[in-house]
Design an enzyme around this catalytic site. Structure first.
Site: not given
Ligand code: S3P
Length: 441
Positions: A27, A320, A347, A351, A392
Protein backbone atom coordinates in the site's frame (compact mmCIF):
# COMPACT_ATOMS: atom_id res chain seq x y z
CA UNK A 1 1.33 -12.49 -18.82
CA UNK A 2 1.37 -15.23 -16.24
CA UNK A 3 2.16 -18.86 -16.60
CA UNK A 4 -0.58 -20.13 -14.31
CA UNK A 5 0.81 -23.65 -14.43
CA UNK A 6 3.17 -22.73 -11.58
CA UNK A 7 2.27 -24.73 -8.53
CA UNK A 8 3.64 -25.19 -5.05
CA UNK A 9 4.21 -28.53 -3.42
CA UNK A 10 4.38 -28.11 0.35
CA UNK A 11 5.67 -31.09 2.31
CA UNK A 12 4.72 -31.78 5.90
CA UNK A 13 7.20 -31.76 8.73
CA UNK A 14 8.83 -28.35 8.37
CA UNK A 15 8.99 -25.68 11.03
CA UNK A 16 9.76 -21.94 11.10
CA UNK A 17 12.88 -20.69 12.84
CA UNK A 18 15.04 -17.61 12.47
CA UNK A 19 15.20 -13.95 11.54
CA UNK A 20 13.85 -12.41 8.36
CA UNK A 21 12.84 -9.20 6.69
CA UNK A 22 9.86 -9.53 4.36
CA UNK A 23 9.51 -7.18 1.35
CA UNK A 24 8.17 -3.64 1.47
CA UNK A 25 4.60 -2.59 2.15
CA UNK A 26 2.44 -2.76 -0.96
CA UNK A 27 0.00 0.00 0.00
CA UNK A 28 2.77 2.43 0.91
CA UNK A 29 4.80 1.57 -2.20
CA UNK A 30 1.86 2.36 -4.52
CA UNK A 31 1.21 5.65 -2.80
CA UNK A 32 4.89 6.65 -2.87
CA UNK A 33 4.86 6.47 -6.68
CA UNK A 34 1.56 8.33 -6.99
CA UNK A 35 2.33 11.19 -4.62
CA UNK A 36 6.00 11.35 -5.65
CA UNK A 37 4.91 11.78 -9.27
CA UNK A 38 2.47 14.57 -8.42
CA UNK A 39 4.91 16.38 -6.13
CA UNK A 40 7.24 19.20 -6.99
CA UNK A 41 10.86 18.05 -6.78
CA UNK A 42 12.62 14.73 -6.44
CA UNK A 43 11.24 12.05 -4.12
CA UNK A 44 13.57 9.24 -3.04
CA UNK A 45 12.01 5.98 -1.93
CA UNK A 46 13.82 3.11 -0.20
CA UNK A 47 12.39 -0.30 0.67
CA UNK A 48 10.05 -0.10 -2.34
CA UNK A 49 8.13 -3.31 -3.05
CA UNK A 50 9.51 -4.57 -6.32
CA UNK A 51 6.45 -6.69 -7.11
CA UNK A 52 4.08 -6.78 -10.07
CA UNK A 53 1.27 -4.72 -8.48
CA UNK A 54 3.52 -1.78 -7.57
CA UNK A 55 5.41 -2.05 -10.85
CA UNK A 56 2.05 -1.62 -12.63
CA UNK A 57 1.60 1.70 -10.82
CA UNK A 58 5.17 2.69 -11.63
CA UNK A 59 4.72 1.84 -15.32
CA UNK A 60 1.48 3.86 -15.44
CA UNK A 61 3.23 7.01 -14.23
CA UNK A 62 6.14 6.49 -16.59
CA UNK A 63 3.57 6.21 -19.38
CA UNK A 64 2.23 9.59 -18.26
CA UNK A 65 5.61 11.24 -18.66
CA UNK A 66 7.13 10.91 -15.17
CA UNK A 67 10.84 10.12 -15.05
CA UNK A 68 11.31 7.34 -12.51
CA UNK A 69 14.73 5.79 -11.89
CA UNK A 70 15.56 2.51 -10.18
CA UNK A 71 19.21 2.97 -9.13
CA UNK A 72 19.36 -0.04 -6.80
CA UNK A 73 17.34 -2.74 -5.07
CA UNK A 74 14.30 -1.14 -3.45
CA UNK A 75 15.45 2.35 -4.42
CA UNK A 76 13.23 4.55 -6.54
CA UNK A 77 13.89 8.14 -7.55
CA UNK A 78 10.84 9.99 -8.80
CA UNK A 79 11.17 13.27 -10.67
CA UNK A 80 7.85 14.81 -9.68
CA UNK A 81 5.98 16.77 -12.33
CA UNK A 82 3.57 18.63 -10.03
CA UNK A 83 -0.19 18.15 -9.76
CA UNK A 84 -0.80 19.31 -13.32
CA UNK A 85 2.30 17.95 -15.04
CA UNK A 86 1.18 14.50 -16.19
CA UNK A 87 0.97 13.94 -19.93
CA UNK A 88 -1.51 11.74 -21.84
CA UNK A 89 -0.44 8.09 -22.10
CA UNK A 90 -0.28 6.72 -25.64
CA UNK A 91 -2.07 3.49 -24.72
CA UNK A 92 -4.50 2.17 -22.12
CA UNK A 93 -2.84 1.77 -18.72
CA UNK A 94 -2.67 -1.97 -17.95
CA UNK A 95 -2.79 -2.51 -14.19
CA UNK A 96 -2.55 -6.30 -14.04
CA UNK A 97 -4.02 -7.75 -10.85
CA UNK A 98 -3.86 -4.53 -8.85
CA UNK A 99 -7.10 -3.20 -7.38
CA UNK A 100 -5.23 -0.48 -5.50
CA UNK A 101 -3.73 0.88 -8.73
CA UNK A 102 -7.06 0.95 -10.51
CA UNK A 103 -9.17 2.43 -7.72
CA UNK A 104 -6.68 5.10 -6.64
CA UNK A 105 -5.83 6.05 -10.22
CA UNK A 106 -9.49 6.42 -11.17
CA UNK A 107 -9.72 9.30 -8.69
CA UNK A 108 -6.43 10.91 -9.56
CA UNK A 109 -7.06 10.68 -13.31
CA UNK A 110 -10.55 12.18 -13.03
CA UNK A 111 -8.79 15.48 -12.36
CA UNK A 112 -6.53 15.47 -15.43
CA UNK A 113 -6.92 17.43 -18.64
CA UNK A 114 -6.71 14.24 -20.76
CA UNK A 115 -8.63 10.97 -21.16
CA UNK A 116 -7.28 7.61 -19.97
CA UNK A 117 -8.35 3.99 -20.18
CA UNK A 118 -7.59 1.61 -17.31
CA UNK A 119 -7.50 -2.14 -17.90
CA UNK A 120 -6.53 -5.18 -15.85
CA UNK A 121 -6.26 -8.96 -15.83
CA UNK A 122 -9.25 -11.33 -15.62
CA UNK A 123 -9.50 -11.04 -11.82
CA UNK A 124 -9.26 -7.23 -11.75
CA UNK A 125 -11.78 -7.03 -14.61
CA UNK A 126 -14.34 -8.80 -12.41
CA UNK A 127 -13.92 -6.57 -9.35
CA UNK A 128 -16.51 -3.91 -8.46
CA UNK A 129 -15.60 -0.38 -9.58
CA UNK A 130 -18.93 1.37 -8.96
CA UNK A 131 -17.82 1.92 -5.38
CA UNK A 132 -15.42 4.51 -6.82
CA UNK A 133 -17.17 5.65 -10.00
CA UNK A 134 -20.46 6.56 -8.23
CA UNK A 135 -18.97 8.99 -5.69
CA UNK A 136 -16.55 10.31 -8.32
CA UNK A 137 -19.54 11.04 -10.58
CA UNK A 138 -21.02 13.08 -7.74
CA UNK A 139 -17.83 15.15 -7.81
CA UNK A 140 -18.39 15.75 -11.53
CA UNK A 141 -16.11 13.00 -12.92
CA UNK A 142 -17.04 11.19 -16.12
CA UNK A 143 -16.04 7.53 -16.08
CA UNK A 144 -17.49 4.73 -18.21
CA UNK A 145 -17.42 1.14 -17.00
CA UNK A 146 -18.90 -2.07 -18.43
CA UNK A 147 -22.62 -2.58 -17.79
CA UNK A 148 -21.59 -4.67 -14.78
CA UNK A 149 -19.69 -1.72 -13.30
CA UNK A 150 -16.29 -3.28 -13.96
CA UNK A 151 -13.11 -2.39 -15.91
CA UNK A 152 -12.09 -1.29 -18.47
CA UNK A 153 -12.62 2.21 -17.10
CA UNK A 154 -12.70 5.11 -19.55
CA UNK A 155 -11.82 8.17 -17.50
CA UNK A 156 -12.64 11.43 -19.26
CA UNK A 157 -10.42 14.39 -18.52
CA UNK A 158 -11.05 18.11 -18.82
CA UNK A 159 -13.94 18.17 -16.35
CA UNK A 160 -14.26 20.38 -13.31
CA UNK A 161 -14.47 18.48 -10.05
CA UNK A 162 -16.27 19.77 -6.98
CA UNK A 163 -15.61 18.64 -3.42
CA UNK A 164 -18.34 16.52 -1.82
CA UNK A 165 -19.08 15.06 1.57
CA UNK A 166 -19.21 11.28 1.16
CA UNK A 167 -20.39 8.76 3.74
CA UNK A 168 -18.72 5.55 2.60
CA UNK A 169 -21.09 2.57 2.64
CA UNK A 170 -18.14 0.13 2.91
CA UNK A 171 -15.02 0.45 5.03
CA UNK A 172 -12.54 0.73 2.16
CA UNK A 173 -9.17 2.46 2.14
CA UNK A 174 -9.13 2.28 -1.65
CA UNK A 175 -12.39 4.21 -1.95
CA UNK A 176 -11.28 6.73 0.67
CA UNK A 177 -7.92 7.24 -1.03
CA UNK A 178 -9.49 7.50 -4.48
CA UNK A 179 -11.74 10.34 -3.33
CA UNK A 180 -8.96 12.15 -1.49
CA UNK A 181 -6.78 12.01 -4.63
CA UNK A 182 -9.67 13.36 -6.73
CA UNK A 183 -10.12 15.98 -4.01
CA UNK A 184 -6.64 17.36 -4.76
CA UNK A 185 -8.13 18.55 -8.07
CA UNK A 186 -11.57 19.60 -6.78
CA UNK A 187 -12.98 23.02 -6.13
CA UNK A 188 -13.55 23.38 -2.38
CA UNK A 189 -13.49 20.74 0.30
CA UNK A 190 -13.71 16.97 -0.11
CA UNK A 191 -14.82 15.10 3.00
CA UNK A 192 -14.87 11.34 3.39
CA UNK A 193 -16.48 9.63 6.36
CA UNK A 194 -15.61 6.00 7.03
CA UNK A 195 -17.92 3.52 8.76
CA UNK A 196 -14.92 1.92 10.50
CA UNK A 197 -11.20 2.78 10.57
CA UNK A 198 -9.29 1.62 7.47
CA UNK A 199 -5.61 1.90 6.59
CA UNK A 200 -4.59 5.55 6.68
CA UNK A 201 -1.39 5.55 4.61
CA UNK A 202 -2.79 8.09 2.14
CA UNK A 203 -3.57 10.56 4.90
CA UNK A 204 -0.16 10.10 6.52
CA UNK A 205 1.70 10.39 3.25
CA UNK A 206 -0.22 13.48 2.09
CA UNK A 207 0.89 15.11 5.33
CA UNK A 208 4.45 13.92 4.67
CA UNK A 209 4.31 15.71 1.31
CA UNK A 210 3.19 18.85 3.12
CA UNK A 211 -0.43 18.77 1.97
CA UNK A 212 -2.88 20.08 4.61
CA UNK A 213 -5.42 17.45 5.59
CA UNK A 214 -7.84 17.32 8.54
CA UNK A 215 -8.73 14.15 10.38
CA UNK A 216 -11.57 14.59 12.88
CA UNK A 217 -12.89 11.33 14.28
CA UNK A 218 -14.16 9.25 11.36
CA UNK A 219 -13.99 12.10 8.81
CA UNK A 220 -11.06 13.11 6.63
CA UNK A 221 -11.11 16.42 4.76
CA UNK A 222 -8.89 18.25 2.33
CA UNK A 223 -9.24 21.24 0.04
CA UNK A 224 -8.19 21.15 -3.59
CA UNK A 225 -5.73 23.46 -5.26
CA UNK A 226 -2.68 23.01 -3.03
CA UNK A 227 0.63 21.43 -3.94
CA UNK A 228 2.80 18.52 -2.83
CA UNK A 229 6.45 18.95 -1.92
CA UNK A 230 8.87 16.09 -2.67
CA UNK A 231 10.17 14.12 0.31
CA UNK A 232 12.00 10.87 1.19
CA UNK A 233 10.07 7.71 1.98
CA UNK A 234 11.40 4.65 3.81
CA UNK A 235 8.88 1.87 3.16
CA UNK A 236 8.58 -0.59 6.08
CA UNK A 237 8.08 -4.34 5.55
CA UNK A 238 4.52 -5.32 4.75
CA UNK A 239 2.67 -6.74 7.76
CA UNK A 240 0.38 -8.46 5.24
CA UNK A 241 3.39 -10.44 3.95
CA UNK A 242 4.76 -10.99 7.46
CA UNK A 243 1.32 -12.40 8.33
CA UNK A 244 2.00 -15.73 6.58
CA UNK A 245 5.05 -16.38 8.73
CA UNK A 246 3.33 -15.05 11.84
CA UNK A 247 0.51 -17.55 11.35
CA UNK A 248 2.88 -20.35 10.34
CA UNK A 249 4.99 -19.81 13.46
CA UNK A 250 2.05 -19.29 15.80
CA UNK A 251 0.48 -22.65 14.92
CA UNK A 252 3.67 -24.77 14.97
CA UNK A 253 4.98 -26.12 18.27
CA UNK A 254 8.64 -25.12 18.68
CA UNK A 255 8.60 -22.47 15.94
CA UNK A 256 10.26 -19.11 16.66
CA UNK A 257 10.58 -16.34 14.07
CA UNK A 258 11.57 -12.72 14.40
CA UNK A 259 10.43 -10.48 11.55
CA UNK A 260 12.30 -7.20 11.28
CA UNK A 261 11.22 -3.66 10.40
CA UNK A 262 7.53 -4.47 9.96
CA UNK A 263 4.99 -1.66 9.60
CA UNK A 264 2.68 -1.73 12.63
CA UNK A 265 0.38 1.14 11.70
CA UNK A 266 -2.61 0.65 14.05
CA UNK A 267 -4.95 0.44 11.04
CA UNK A 268 -3.08 -2.74 9.97
CA UNK A 269 -2.48 -4.67 13.19
CA UNK A 270 -5.66 -6.78 13.35
CA UNK A 271 -3.52 -9.87 12.69
CA UNK A 272 -1.57 -9.35 15.93
CA UNK A 273 -4.71 -8.82 17.96
CA UNK A 274 -6.57 -11.79 16.47
CA UNK A 275 -3.62 -14.20 16.79
CA UNK A 276 -3.16 -13.14 20.42
CA UNK A 277 -6.85 -13.83 21.08
CA UNK A 278 -6.23 -17.30 19.62
CA UNK A 279 -3.48 -17.79 22.20
CA UNK A 280 -0.37 -16.92 20.16
CA UNK A 281 2.81 -15.65 21.82
CA UNK A 282 3.81 -12.44 20.02
CA UNK A 283 6.44 -9.98 21.18
CA UNK A 284 6.80 -6.53 19.65
CA UNK A 285 10.19 -4.84 20.08
CA UNK A 286 12.28 -1.94 18.74
CA UNK A 287 9.18 0.16 18.16
CA UNK A 288 10.07 3.32 16.27
CA UNK A 289 8.57 5.79 13.86
CA UNK A 290 9.96 5.99 10.33
CA UNK A 291 8.74 8.73 8.05
CA UNK A 292 5.40 9.00 9.82
CA UNK A 293 4.74 5.24 9.99
CA UNK A 294 5.26 3.08 13.11
CA UNK A 295 7.66 0.15 12.62
CA UNK A 296 8.79 -2.71 14.90
CA UNK A 297 10.23 -6.21 15.05
CA UNK A 298 7.65 -8.95 15.56
CA UNK A 299 8.67 -12.23 17.22
CA UNK A 300 6.22 -15.12 17.15
CA UNK A 301 6.64 -18.40 19.01
CA UNK A 302 4.58 -21.49 18.29
CA UNK A 303 2.01 -23.36 20.31
CA UNK A 304 -1.50 -24.75 20.19
CA UNK A 305 -4.02 -22.10 19.10
CA UNK A 306 -7.68 -22.01 20.08
CA UNK A 307 -10.72 -21.14 17.98
CA UNK A 308 -12.41 -17.79 18.63
CA UNK A 309 -15.23 -15.55 17.48
CA UNK A 310 -13.29 -12.91 15.54
CA UNK A 311 -14.33 -9.43 16.76
CA UNK A 312 -16.00 -7.57 13.89
CA UNK A 313 -14.12 -4.37 14.66
CA UNK A 314 -10.90 -6.17 13.72
CA UNK A 315 -12.11 -7.10 10.22
CA UNK A 316 -10.99 -3.95 8.33
CA UNK A 317 -7.75 -3.96 10.36
CA UNK A 318 -6.89 -7.48 9.14
CA UNK A 319 -8.73 -7.47 5.83
CA UNK A 320 -5.89 -9.01 3.77
CA UNK A 321 -4.87 -11.50 6.44
CA UNK A 322 -7.93 -13.77 6.48
CA UNK A 323 -6.62 -16.45 4.12
CA UNK A 324 -3.71 -16.94 6.55
CA UNK A 325 -5.95 -16.63 9.61
CA UNK A 326 -8.27 -19.35 8.23
CA UNK A 327 -5.27 -21.70 8.21
CA UNK A 328 -4.61 -20.77 11.84
CA UNK A 329 -8.28 -21.53 12.57
CA UNK A 330 -8.05 -24.90 10.81
CA UNK A 331 -5.16 -25.96 13.05
CA UNK A 332 -6.69 -24.51 16.23
CA UNK A 333 -8.59 -26.37 18.90
CA UNK A 334 -12.30 -25.52 18.64
CA UNK A 335 -14.42 -23.40 16.36
CA UNK A 336 -13.55 -20.06 14.75
CA UNK A 337 -16.36 -17.84 13.52
CA UNK A 338 -15.91 -14.85 11.23
CA UNK A 339 -18.77 -12.41 10.54
CA UNK A 340 -18.99 -8.94 9.00
CA UNK A 341 -16.44 -9.79 6.30
CA UNK A 342 -18.48 -9.81 3.07
CA UNK A 343 -15.70 -7.72 1.48
CA UNK A 344 -13.62 -10.90 1.30
CA UNK A 345 -15.90 -12.08 -1.49
CA UNK A 346 -14.69 -9.30 -3.83
CA UNK A 347 -10.92 -9.49 -3.34
CA UNK A 348 -8.51 -10.98 -5.91
CA UNK A 349 -10.77 -14.06 -5.59
CA UNK A 350 -13.85 -14.84 -3.50
CA UNK A 351 -11.66 -15.56 -0.50
CA UNK A 352 -14.45 -17.06 1.58
CA UNK A 353 -15.46 -19.63 -1.02
CA UNK A 354 -11.98 -20.42 -2.32
CA UNK A 355 -10.57 -20.92 1.19
CA UNK A 356 -13.58 -23.03 2.24
CA UNK A 357 -13.13 -25.25 -0.84
CA UNK A 358 -9.42 -25.71 -0.17
CA UNK A 359 -9.86 -26.38 3.54
CA UNK A 360 -12.46 -29.04 2.80
CA UNK A 361 -10.05 -30.75 0.40
CA UNK A 362 -7.66 -30.90 3.34
CA UNK A 363 -10.25 -32.54 5.59
CA UNK A 364 -11.33 -29.46 7.55
CA UNK A 365 -14.98 -28.57 8.14
CA UNK A 366 -15.44 -25.07 6.78
CA UNK A 367 -18.90 -23.59 6.26
CA UNK A 368 -19.07 -20.34 4.26
CA UNK A 369 -21.73 -17.78 5.17
CA UNK A 370 -22.66 -14.67 3.17
CA UNK A 371 -20.38 -12.50 5.31
CA UNK A 372 -17.87 -14.92 6.77
CA UNK A 373 -17.09 -18.51 7.58
CA UNK A 374 -17.24 -21.05 10.39
CA UNK A 375 -14.16 -23.25 10.66
CA UNK A 376 -13.92 -26.27 12.89
CA UNK A 377 -10.29 -26.82 13.90
CA UNK A 378 -9.10 -30.33 13.13
CA UNK A 379 -6.45 -32.38 11.40
CA UNK A 380 -5.15 -31.07 8.09
CA UNK A 381 -4.72 -34.10 5.83
CA UNK A 382 -3.31 -33.77 2.31
CA UNK A 383 -4.52 -32.93 -1.17
CA UNK A 384 -4.53 -30.55 -4.09
CA UNK A 385 -6.02 -27.05 -3.67
CA UNK A 386 -6.65 -24.37 -6.26
CA UNK A 387 -5.56 -20.82 -5.32
CA UNK A 388 -7.58 -19.35 -8.23
CA UNK A 389 -4.62 -17.13 -9.02
CA UNK A 390 -4.94 -15.36 -5.66
CA UNK A 391 -1.50 -14.66 -4.19
CA UNK A 392 -2.61 -14.65 -0.58
CA UNK A 393 -4.52 -17.94 -0.90
CA UNK A 394 -1.45 -19.62 -2.40
CA UNK A 395 0.82 -18.43 0.43
CA UNK A 396 -1.74 -19.29 3.12
CA UNK A 397 -2.07 -22.92 1.96
CA UNK A 398 1.73 -23.24 1.83
CA UNK A 399 1.72 -22.56 5.60
CA UNK A 400 -0.89 -25.28 6.14
CA UNK A 401 1.79 -27.91 5.44
CA UNK A 402 3.42 -27.02 8.76
CA UNK A 403 0.59 -28.94 10.41
CA UNK A 404 -0.60 -31.33 7.69
CA UNK A 405 -0.27 -35.10 7.62
CA UNK A 406 0.70 -35.27 3.95
CA UNK A 407 1.71 -33.09 0.99
CA UNK A 408 -0.33 -30.10 -0.13
CA UNK A 409 -0.21 -29.20 -3.80
CA UNK A 410 -1.32 -25.64 -4.56
CA UNK A 411 -2.20 -24.71 -8.11
CA UNK A 412 -2.04 -21.41 -9.99
CA UNK A 413 0.58 -19.68 -7.83
CA UNK A 414 2.27 -17.30 -10.30
CA UNK A 415 0.47 -14.31 -8.78
CA UNK A 416 2.49 -14.63 -5.58
CA UNK A 417 4.76 -12.27 -7.50
CA UNK A 418 2.12 -9.54 -7.35
CA UNK A 419 2.90 -8.92 -3.67
CA UNK A 420 5.72 -11.18 -2.44
CA UNK A 421 8.59 -11.86 -4.81
CA UNK A 422 11.02 -14.23 -3.13
CA UNK A 423 8.34 -15.87 -0.99
CA UNK A 424 9.47 -19.40 -1.79
CA UNK A 425 13.13 -18.71 -1.03
CA UNK A 426 12.31 -16.96 2.26
CA UNK A 427 9.85 -19.66 3.31
CA UNK A 428 12.51 -22.33 2.67
CA UNK A 429 15.13 -20.27 4.50
CA UNK A 430 12.88 -20.20 7.57
CA UNK A 431 12.24 -23.96 7.38
CA UNK A 432 9.15 -24.62 5.27
CA UNK A 433 9.54 -27.63 2.97
CA UNK A 434 8.32 -26.04 -0.21
CA UNK A 435 8.96 -26.95 -3.85
CA UNK A 436 7.67 -25.33 -6.99
CA UNK A 437 6.93 -26.65 -10.42
CA UNK A 438 7.14 -24.27 -13.35
CA UNK A 439 9.06 -21.03 -12.81
CA UNK A 440 9.86 -20.32 -9.15
CA UNK A 441 7.73 -17.58 -7.56
C1 S3P B 1 -5.68 -1.40 0.12
C2 S3P B 1 -6.91 -1.44 0.72
C3 S3P B 1 -7.66 -2.68 0.97
C4 S3P B 1 -6.76 -3.91 0.85
C5 S3P B 1 -5.88 -3.85 -0.36
C6 S3P B 1 -4.98 -2.63 -0.32
C7 S3P B 1 -5.01 -0.10 -0.08
O1 S3P B 1 -8.69 -2.79 0.01
O2 S3P B 1 -7.55 -5.08 0.80
O3 S3P B 1 -5.07 -5.01 -0.43
O4 S3P B 1 -3.80 -0.07 -0.39
O5 S3P B 1 -5.69 0.93 0.07
P1 S3P B 1 -10.18 -2.18 0.27
O6 S3P B 1 -10.09 -0.72 0.27
O7 S3P B 1 -10.96 -2.71 -0.90
O8 S3P B 1 -10.61 -2.77 1.57
Amino acid sequence: MHNNSISFLAHPGGTLQGEARVPGDKSISHRSIMLGSLAEGITRVSGFLDAEDCLATLAAFRAMGVRIERPDDGQVVIHGVGLNGLTPPREPLYLGNSGTSMRLLSGLLSGQAFDTVLTGDASLSRRPMKRVTLPLARMGARIETTAAGTAPLHVHGGVNLDGIHYDMPVASAQVKSCLLLAGLYAQGETQVREPAPTRDHTERMLQGFGYPIRVEGDTISLTGGGSLTATSIDVPSDISSAAFFMVGAAMTEGADVNLHHVGINPTRTGIIHILRLMGATIEISHERSIGGEPVADIRVRGGQLRGIDIPEDQVPLAIDEFPALFIAAASARGTTRLTGAEELRVKESDRIQVMADGLRVLGIQAAPTPDGIVIQGGTLTEGCVDSHGDHRIAMAFAMAALRSQGCIRIQDCANVNTSFPGFVALARHLGLKLDTTGEPA
